[in-house]
Design a protein around this motif. Structure first.
Motif, mmCIF file in Angstrom:
data_model
loop_
_atom_site.group_PDB
_atom_site.id
_atom_site.type_symbol
_atom_site.label_atom_id
_atom_site.label_comp_id
_atom_site.label_asym_id
_atom_site.label_seq_id
_atom_site.Cartn_x
_atom_site.Cartn_y
_atom_site.Cartn_z
ATOM 1 N N ILE A 94 0.859 -1.171 0.000
ATOM 2 C CA ILE A 94 0.000 0.000 0.000
ATOM 3 C C ILE A 94 0.899 1.225 0.000
ATOM 4 C CG2 ILE A 94 -1.747 1.279 1.269
ATOM 5 C CD1 ILE A 94 -2.664 -1.443 2.408
ATOM 6 N N ASN A 95 0.786 2.022 -1.036
ATOM 7 C CA ASN A 95 1.580 3.230 -1.163
ATOM 8 C C ASN A 95 0.912 4.328 -0.341
ATOM 9 O OD1 ASN A 95 2.981 5.523 -1.962
ATOM 10 N ND2 ASN A 95 3.230 4.786 -4.052
ATOM 11 N N GLU A 96 1.562 4.716 0.734
ATOM 12 C CA GLU A 96 0.986 5.725 1.626
ATOM 13 C C GLU A 96 1.345 7.144 1.210
ATOM 14 O OE1 GLU A 96 1.925 4.702 5.632
ATOM 15 O OE2 GLU A 96 1.050 2.699 5.436
ATOM 16 N N GLN A 97 2.107 7.287 0.132
ATOM 17 C CA GLN A 97 2.513 8.609 -0.337
ATOM 18 C C GLN A 97 1.489 9.249 -1.263
ATOM 19 O OE1 GLN A 97 5.360 10.259 0.730
ATOM 20 N NE2 GLN A 97 5.208 8.590 2.189
ATOM 21 N N TRP A 98 0.802 8.419 -2.050
ATOM 22 C CA TRP A 98 -0.179 8.971 -2.975
ATOM 23 C C TRP A 98 -1.192 7.898 -3.351
ATOM 24 C CZ3 TRP A 98 -1.347 7.960 -8.173
ATOM 25 C CH2 TRP A 98 -0.570 6.993 -8.787
#
Length: 106
Positions: A75-79
């Motif tokens: 899960i990409n928490e940046q975007w």
């Protein structure tokens, strides 16, 4: 390219994980989807692949429920992005990402 940047506050969903939302609007004679797709591909290349923002939370909960810290769920928490009701949005986590976006798509 026509877009608006919105700083997320109490009126918006996903404000607990992201700081800004970029919305793409139609310019006369153009479709917003092409600009959105071009920017989404840039975010993929620059910050790594990400899911639809609506899918991230259920994926995270499923991972926690299975007690699998070493799952291949990334899960990409940046975007993240969202496509709903012909609204095209990209959510970003911090000021640095916003600055890089604005430099690229001035």
């Amino acid at each position: 390219m026509k877009y608006d940047i919105i700083k997320l506050d109490g009126r918006y969903n996903h404000r607990d994980r992201f700081r800004y939302m970029i919305t793409f609007t139609k310019a006369p004679g153009q479709s917003a989807i092409l600009d959105f797709d071009r920017c989404r591909r840039w975010f993929n290349d620059t910050y790594g692949w990400s899911q639809d923002v609506e899918m991230q939370y259920p994926m995270q909960q499923a991972r926690i429920k299975q007690f699998d810290e070493h799952s291949d769920v990334e899960i990409n928490e940046q975007w993240a992005y969202n496509i709903k009701y012909n609204d095209y949005r990209i959510y970003i986590a911090n000021d640095q990402m916003l600055t890089m976006f604005q430099l690229k798509w001035a």
